[in-house]
Design an enzyme around this catalytic site. Sequence first.
Site, PDB file in Angstrom:
ATOM      1  N   HIS A 284       0.812  -1.221   0.000  1.00  0.00           N
ATOM      2  CA  HIS A 284       0.000   0.000   0.000  1.00  0.00           C
ATOM      3  C   HIS A 284       0.841   1.265   0.000  1.00  0.00           C
ATOM      4  O   HIS A 284       0.440   2.281  -0.568  1.00  0.00           O
ATOM      5  CB  HIS A 284      -0.918   0.024   1.227  1.00  0.00           C
ATOM      6  CG  HIS A 284      -1.629   1.334   1.401  1.00  0.00           C
ATOM      7  ND1 HIS A 284      -2.598   1.761   0.517  1.00  0.00           N
ATOM      8  CD2 HIS A 284      -1.463   2.323   2.296  1.00  0.00           C
ATOM      9  CE1 HIS A 284      -3.026   2.962   0.895  1.00  0.00           C
ATOM     10  NE2 HIS A 284      -2.358   3.317   1.959  1.00  0.00           N
ATOM     11  N   CYS A 285       2.025   1.225   0.609  1.00  0.00           N
ATOM     12  CA  CYS A 285       2.737   2.479   0.882  1.00  0.00           C
ATOM     13  C   CYS A 285       3.635   2.980  -0.249  1.00  0.00           C
ATOM     14  O   CYS A 285       3.402   4.040  -0.818  1.00  0.00           O
ATOM     15  CB  CYS A 285       3.564   2.321   2.160  1.00  0.00           C
ATOM     16  SG  CYS A 285       2.563   2.182   3.649  1.00  0.00           S
ATOM     17  N   ILE A 286       4.676   2.235  -0.563  1.00  0.00           N
ATOM     18  CA  ILE A 286       5.741   2.766  -1.419  1.00  0.00           C
ATOM     19  C   ILE A 286       5.277   3.113  -2.830  1.00  0.00           C
ATOM     20  O   ILE A 286       5.666   4.146  -3.367  1.00  0.00           O
ATOM     21  CB  ILE A 286       6.938   1.793  -1.437  1.00  0.00           C
ATOM     22  CG1 ILE A 286       7.498   1.654  -0.012  1.00  0.00           C
ATOM     23  CG2 ILE A 286       8.030   2.313  -2.361  1.00  0.00           C
ATOM     24  CD1 ILE A 286       8.585   0.633   0.121  1.00  0.00           C
TER      25      ILE A 286
END
Length: 448
Positions: A284-286
């Site tokens: 989800h983040c990078i």
Amino acid sequence: MALTEKELEMNPIAKELYDKIENKTATIGVVGLGYVGLPLAVEKAKAGYQVIGFDVQQKRVDMVNRGENYIGDVVDEDLTDLVKSGKLTATTDYSRIQEVDAVAICVPTPLDEHQQPDISYVENSTKAIAEYLHQGMLVVLESTTYPGTTEEVVKPILEQTGLKCGEDFFVAYSPERVDPGNKQFNTKNTPKVVGGVTPVCTKLASTMYRNVLEGEVHEVSSPKVAEMEKILENTFRNINIALVNEMAILCNKMGIDVWEVINAAKTKPYGFMAFYPGPGLGGHCIPIDPFYLTWKAREYKYHTRLIETAAEINNYMPEFVIERTMKILNEEKKSLNGSKVLLLGAAYKKDIDDLRESPVLDIIEFLEKYGAQVYYSDPYIPKFNHKGKEYQSVDVTPELLEEMDIVLLTTDHSDFNYEMIAESAKIIFDTRNGFSRVKELKGKYYKL
């Protein structure tokens, strides 16, 4: 740090909440029981607080209330014991927000089809909380988002109730730092950053986290600083991964082993941090968070060139994998069209069951577009649906490997029998350097 006597005397509402947090008589809510929310809810309950988890998915709520774990970073026995003891319950009934003294918002913040932030989950959760907001409540946003969200979105929605932030209720931002599958750092021991709308908001939120977590709680001057800090963390990784991915592309053209290059560079004890190439970014983040910053930067008439270039490189990697696969098969006088291709791994990183934004999904789409017969094996993901089609994991056997025209290692799970695969596969294309552990490779072997 504790609130000063002066700060407490100036706000008896804050003093009452502070005392509840300190003596652990506060009831704490967690909105969103996913990869971030459930581990946080478990840690708060383990610390001695009464915890209520909120989620719109009835299936998740029912599983929590039965003590059935679905998140890898949560210990099964911890969840079972907390539910049995009554310290942790879950519900879809948001009216129970009125029972809590503090609540953390841990909901998804994806990108929409135009690669712009979709904060509808944050907005809807905040509206649900606002409906039952009461004096003496602390609201902490943990979802990754663009700088300004807490003060420009969350605070105004809550203040529409007529209550005032910093006096009647308290708001802070504390970014989640969840790394699925990390054996060393988890919710409990990872340092926490906290930035409140007012100094009192900061102190109340940081006091709560210090009573729950083992990691350092670092206070910053505002929610915007905390929000930007989280974006910086993930943008740092995004850009450095893009750099090493571009090095991998160049090294391939020059006939140089990029993995050997990285191992050599790692010998320098200062000024270098090793990042590794791969088939693309996932999670989800990078792959997502830097776009929050590029979107927000437009408000200030600034174009984030480096971030967007990094995204272009990382987004190109699945296509680069396909191009290499075509060339490898071409050397064998074979076409990708009609070839049997086995993908080892579907998750976006090793030893987890997380398929979010996995580059393997793009690789599968490319392979099918060019007419390949696609098979995949993942011990953590037995099946999944993607764009209306269901995929089933296959068992990796010598017989299966003999049928395959090429095997791609796309996720280097520890559970794969690398020796057996190396013994039986005709051609291996290793995008993770996972077969470096094998002493002897029988078939033809290529690395990213």
